[in-house]
Design a protein around this motif. Structure first.
Motif, PDB file in Angstrom:
ATOM      1  N   SER A  50      -7.524   0.484 -21.122  1.00  0.00           N
ATOM      2  CA  SER A  50      -6.462   0.809 -20.386  1.00  0.00           C
ATOM      3  C   SER A  50      -5.751   1.891 -21.201  1.00  0.00           C
ATOM      4  CB  SER A  50      -5.563  -0.483 -20.337  1.00  0.00           C
ATOM      5  OG  SER A  50      -4.543  -0.097 -19.209  1.00  0.00           O
ATOM      6  N   GLU A  65       1.549  -6.253 -15.293  1.00  0.00           N
ATOM      7  CA  GLU A  65       1.429  -5.588 -13.962  1.00  0.00           C
ATOM      8  C   GLU A  65       1.067  -4.188 -13.850  1.00  0.00           C
ATOM      9  OE1 GLU A  65       4.099  -9.503 -14.069  1.00  0.00           O
ATOM     10  OE2 GLU A  65       3.866  -7.668 -15.153  1.00  0.00           O
ATOM     11  N   ALA A  68      -2.460  -3.884 -14.766  1.00  0.00           N
ATOM     12  CA  ALA A  68      -3.409  -4.249 -13.462  1.00  0.00           C
ATOM     13  C   ALA A  68      -3.477  -3.099 -12.552  1.00  0.00           C
ATOM     14  CB  ALA A  68      -2.829  -5.412 -12.955  1.00  0.00           C
ATOM     15  N   ASP A  69      -2.405  -2.491 -12.317  1.00  0.00           N
ATOM     16  CA  ASP A  69      -2.246  -1.450 -11.220  1.00  0.00           C
ATOM     17  C   ASP A  69      -2.939  -0.318 -11.797  1.00  0.00           C
ATOM     18  OD1 ASP A  69      -0.388  -2.793  -9.834  1.00  0.00           O
ATOM     19  OD2 ASP A  69       1.180  -1.637 -10.383  1.00  0.00           O
ATOM     20  N   ALA A  71      -5.871  -0.565 -13.579  1.00  0.00           N
ATOM     21  CA  ALA A  71      -7.091  -1.136 -13.465  1.00  0.00           C
ATOM     22  C   ALA A  71      -7.716  -0.779 -12.035  1.00  0.00           C
ATOM     23  CB  ALA A  71      -7.297  -2.487 -13.815  1.00  0.00           C
ATOM     24  N   ALA A  72      -6.665  -1.058 -11.196  1.00  0.00           N
ATOM     25  CA  ALA A  72      -6.977  -1.221  -9.732  1.00  0.00           C
ATOM     26  C   ALA A  72      -7.200   0.216  -9.424  1.00  0.00           C
ATOM     27  CB  ALA A  72      -5.990  -1.710  -8.765  1.00  0.00           C
ATOM     28  N   VAL A  85     -14.127  -9.735 -11.960  1.00  0.00           N
ATOM     29  CA  VAL A  85     -13.348  -9.426 -13.009  1.00  0.00           C
ATOM     30  C   VAL A  85     -13.491 -10.309 -14.159  1.00  0.00           C
ATOM     31  CG1 VAL A  85     -10.871  -8.753 -13.718  1.00  0.00           C
ATOM     32  CG2 VAL A  85     -11.608  -8.222 -11.498  1.00  0.00           C
ATOM     33  N   LEU A  98      -4.054  -8.545 -11.794  1.00  0.00           N
ATOM     34  CA  LEU A  98      -4.727  -7.609 -10.769  1.00  0.00           C
ATOM     35  C   LEU A  98      -5.065  -8.485  -9.525  1.00  0.00           C
ATOM     36  CD1 LEU A  98      -6.618  -5.229 -10.340  1.00  0.00           C
ATOM     37  CD2 LEU A  98      -8.479  -6.125 -11.369  1.00  0.00           C
ATOM     38  N   THR A  99      -5.333  -9.636  -9.660  1.00  0.00           N
ATOM     39  CA  THR A  99      -5.775 -10.643  -8.626  1.00  0.00           C
ATOM     40  C   THR A  99      -4.554 -10.864  -7.902  1.00  0.00           C
ATOM     41  OG1 THR A  99      -7.600 -11.698 -10.205  1.00  0.00           O
ATOM     42  CG2 THR A  99      -6.912 -12.585  -7.952  1.00  0.00           C
ATOM     43  N   HIS A 102      -3.562  -6.998  -5.997  1.00  0.00           N
ATOM     44  CA  HIS A 102      -4.715  -6.246  -5.428  1.00  0.00           C
ATOM     45  C   HIS A 102      -5.923  -7.237  -5.230  1.00  0.00           C
ATOM     46  CE1 HIS A 102      -2.693  -2.514  -6.861  1.00  0.00           C
ATOM     47  NE2 HIS A 102      -2.440  -3.248  -7.976  1.00  0.00           N
TER      48      HIS A 102
END
Length: 270
Positions: A50, A65, A68-69, A71-72, A85, A98-99, A102
């Motif tokens: 990341s 969070e 995660a964004d 990663a999306a 994932v 992420l889950t 997204h």
């Protein structure tokens, strides 16, 4: 801000891609080659640093969070509609976020040695906070943090250490303590969720979920894996005996078999 660094994809060009999200201060080369090679035999595998971690430039986000964004964003930039994932430790927190945020991108979810929002840290060992911030983590540090306490568990830890140091060129740089300080802010933010919001978010997860840990996780205590499995309704919990935080590295062949069975099943938990 520079984009994340990813080794993508390795493995085959067919099958649902697997996105792997790493532990505190962990980079691409902190994964077990036995696990990565085993997954890559018949599916694409994506290893992600990341923003700001190891070989990735930029400033580390201070919430899971935000991680995660990113990663999306990586998944979408790669043109992928759906991924499986796998998140380990704080990577498991990122995988949960992420889950939550997204869900359309996640087919199946694997949570390794991790913690939900507002988790239970009452059984964590205080020494962990000092050891994880050592500038250079040694074999003894890894044995303490990640593995069980028996002679057999420690030997499994030494074997993992040898496997993960097989690469001698183009090695992903070790993350600095400064990275850990930013990631620790994300841990604090994650802990501040109201329990009611946590329970609602976990109960809203519809993806089949595999939760894995050792029976004596001193970093993110094993009780948190039970908590995840309790609230994620479509889930299965595996606890490996005589194992610590990184049970998947201590019991790699058993874990790989369980993981492949979970990812490959047409109908999970049937």
């Amino acid at each position: 801000m520079s984009p994340p660094l990813a080794q993508v994809p390795i493995g085959t060009s067919t099958g649902t891609p697997v996105l792997l999200l790493q532990h505190f201060r962990g980079g691409l080369d902190n994964w077990d080659p036995l696990l990565i090679d085993g997954l890559a035999t018949d599916r694409p595998v994506i290893l992600l640093d990341s923003v700001g971690v190891s070989g990735s430039a930029g400033e580390v986000p201070v919430t899971f969070e935000a991680m995660a964004d990113f990663a999306a964003d990586v998944v979408r930039v790669l043109g992928l509609a759906l991924v499986d994932v796998v998140g380990f430790s704080i990577g498991g927190a990122v995988a949960q976020a992420l889950t939550f945020r997204h869900p359309e991108l996640v087919r199946r979810l694997v949570l390794l040695g991790t913690i939900p929002p507002a988790g239970d840290m009452s059984e964590a060992e205080a020494k962990v906070l000092d050891v994880v911030m050592h500038p250079d983590l040694t074999l003894d540090d890894y044995l303490y943090l990640f593995f069980g306490r028996s002679a057999a568990a420690k030997q499994a830890g030494r074997e993992f250490w040898q496997r993960r140091h097989q690469r001698t060129t183009d090695y992903d740089p070790e993350a600095t303590p400064a990275v850990g300080e930013r990631q620790q802010q994300a841990v604090v933010s994650w802990a501040q969720w109201p329990e009611a919001d946590r329970d609602a978010a976990l109960q809203a997860v519809t993806q089949p979920t595999l939760v894995v840990n050792g029976d004596h996780d001193i970093m993110l205590p094993t009780v948190n894996s039970h908590l995840l499995a309790k609230h994620i309704l479509n889930s299965q919990l595996i606890i490996y005996p005589d194992s610590g935080h990184a049970s998947q590295f201590q019991c790699p062949k058993a874990f790989l078999a369980h993981l492949r069975q979970f990812l490959d099943a047409e109908v999970v938990f049937s």
